[in-house]
Motif scaffolding. Structure first.
Motif, PDB file in Angstrom:
ATOM      1  N   ASP A  29       9.931  53.377 -71.520  1.00 34.21           N
ATOM      2  CA  ASP A  29       9.915  52.116 -72.249  1.00 34.21           C
ATOM      3  C   ASP A  29      10.151  51.013 -71.227  1.00 34.21           C
ATOM      4  OD1 ASP A  29      10.029  50.048 -74.030  1.00 34.21           O
ATOM      5  OD2 ASP A  29      11.926  50.628 -74.970  1.00 34.21           O
TER       6      ASP A  29
ATOM      7  N   ASP B 142      10.938  49.623 -67.926  1.00 36.36           N
ATOM      8  CA  ASP B 142      11.582  50.206 -66.744  1.00 36.36           C
ATOM      9  C   ASP B 142      12.613  51.278 -67.113  1.00 36.36           C
ATOM     10  OD1 ASP B 142      13.498  48.630 -67.894  1.00 36.36           O
ATOM     11  OD2 ASP B 142      14.026  47.529 -66.073  1.00 36.36           O
ATOM     12  N   LEU B 143      12.704  51.609 -68.373  1.00 33.78           N
ATOM     13  CA  LEU B 143      13.659  52.633 -68.813  1.00 33.78           C
ATOM     14  C   LEU B 143      12.960  53.976 -68.996  1.00 33.78           C
ATOM     15  CD1 LEU B 143      16.570  53.283 -69.967  1.00 33.78           C
ATOM     16  CD2 LEU B 143      15.568  52.859 -72.235  1.00 33.78           C
ATOM     17  N   THR B 144      13.505  55.011 -68.377  1.00 31.58           N
ATOM     18  CA  THR B 144      12.995  56.364 -68.570  1.00 31.58           C
ATOM     19  C   THR B 144      14.098  57.219 -69.169  1.00 31.58           C
ATOM     20  OG1 THR B 144      11.701  56.094 -66.555  1.00 31.58           O
ATOM     21  CG2 THR B 144      11.858  58.311 -67.445  1.00 31.58           C
ATOM     22  N   LEU B 145      13.779  57.911 -70.232  1.00 30.55           N
ATOM     23  CA  LEU B 145      14.757  58.780 -70.889  1.00 30.55           C
ATOM     24  C   LEU B 145      14.207  60.193 -71.007  1.00 30.55           C
ATOM     25  CD1 LEU B 145      15.848  56.514 -73.900  1.00 30.55           C
ATOM     26  CD2 LEU B 145      17.016  56.755 -71.698  1.00 30.55           C
ATOM     27  N   PHE B 146      15.104  61.175 -71.046  1.00 28.26           N
ATOM     28  CA  PHE B 146      14.697  62.535 -71.389  1.00 28.26           C
ATOM     29  C   PHE B 146      15.756  63.107 -72.325  1.00 28.26           C
ATOM     30  CE2 PHE B 146      17.598  64.740 -68.441  1.00 28.26           C
ATOM     31  CZ  PHE B 146      17.857  63.747 -67.508  1.00 28.26           C
TER      32      PHE B 146
END
Lengths: 220, 220
Positions: free
Chosen positions: B61, B63-67
């Motif tokens: 999203d 510059d945000l990366t989530l897992f």
């Protein structure tokens, strides 16, 4: 009368997760109500009404009853958001809070499933009169090492798991890792410089030092 | 350009957990970017920079990366709190939100560890060219049955797990249970009236119906 009641034991991993959170949030108005596991109190109706799964800890706050240690810590962190350490990054933006959640999930789904069987075989099996199953230990030591390799890389970029600030994501790791450090498998942590420094940092804070004084499981 | 990118596959359990949440929140501005597991794309650098553990899904999203699928769903539920279903009971009080967390933890630490090995042995092992290990299935069927007995009791008191409203605590159960219902072990759900009614309720909502049309893992 204490506002909060924690049903649990001071040497239990999941109880100490909750107690550490209470201290970290500078909440003093709580009472630890011991549960007699040897008398199977946790498998009988009064306790089962607090946690139908029959495991400690449970939290009573007025008419609210909670179980699952990681749900209790989140409730405490939310309820006392203006006290002590900001463990969920409420004051940060939504993105900071999301990264805390990611590493809380990593603890639940990667770290804990590997470390928990090692601790169980090493400390609990002998207490139950069975010999630790070395094949279970070995398989999980291998699995845990791979998880720690990724932690080593992560902790090369940030001081704590979710960023350069201590959060619940770190706190949740404390109890099992504390017991691991009392076994020969402590080398798994000690051999990884970033993980070792992280561990030394999070385990030396006053909240956990106070709680860990009572973590004497397996010592007799 | 889509605001959100979900890296995953439409038949993957953990990807569908995220997709169902997006539909439930009426978020249309996302793109599903397929990850080629057969080419081990998830174990190579571009994907590993999104999730160092090398598993789908991941969310981008800006510059945000989530897992970790359950961290992603919580982020979506927070970010779009004013759209669609209130999956975390934001509009409720702190206590309602805490009960949602309890049952999310139950899914993570009780339900998932029992159902996951059954699904793995039944669907994934044959695909990897190995025979399903019936002893693993049997042990987990027994474990899962005990978990479901407690669900049966809980769902005798409330319509959904966290109360009389549908939340993330229910949603998180959808993908693995959906695949279980395609196996002979569906009887575990069907033989428990309250669990069966709950399952029929949560799996028939439009968000999951849309997502489950693509859940064809194991069908050729």
């Amino acid at each position: 009368m204490a506002a909060l009641k924690v049903y649990g034991l001071p040497m239990s991993t999941c109880t100490t997760r909750v107690l550490t959170c209470l201290h970290e949030k500078q909440v003093d108005e709580f009472e630890l109500v011991p549960v007699d596991l040897f008398a199977s109190e946790h498998k009988q109706p009064p306790f089962l009404s607090k946690n139908p799964f029959g495991q400690i800890p449970a939290l009573q706050d007025g008419d609210l009853t909670l179980f699952e240690s990681r749900a209790i810590t989140q409730y405490i962190a939310e309820k006392y958001k203006d006290k002590g350490t900001d463990l969920l990054r409420h004051q940060g933006d939504l993105k900071e809070a999301a990264i805390v959640k990611v590493w809380m999930e990593v603890e639940s789904h990667r770290y804990n499933p590997a470390i928990q069987p090692i601790i169980y075989q090493f400390f609990v099996a002998p207490l139950c009169g069975t010999t630790p199953d070395q094949s279970i230990i070995d398989a999980n030591v291998e699995k845990f090492g791979k998880v720690l390799d990724i932690y080593e890389e992560r902790l090369g970029n940030t001081k704590y798991l979710a960023g350069d600030y201590y959060t619940l994501a770190d706190l949740h790791h404390l109890p099992y890792t504390y017991y691991l450090m009392k076994t020969p498998y402590a080398t798994l942590i000690e051999s990884r410089p970033k993980v070792k420094a992280w561990w030394e940092g999070i385990s030396s804070g006053p909240a956990f030092v106070k709680v860990s004084e009572h973590m004497k499981f397996g010592e007799n």
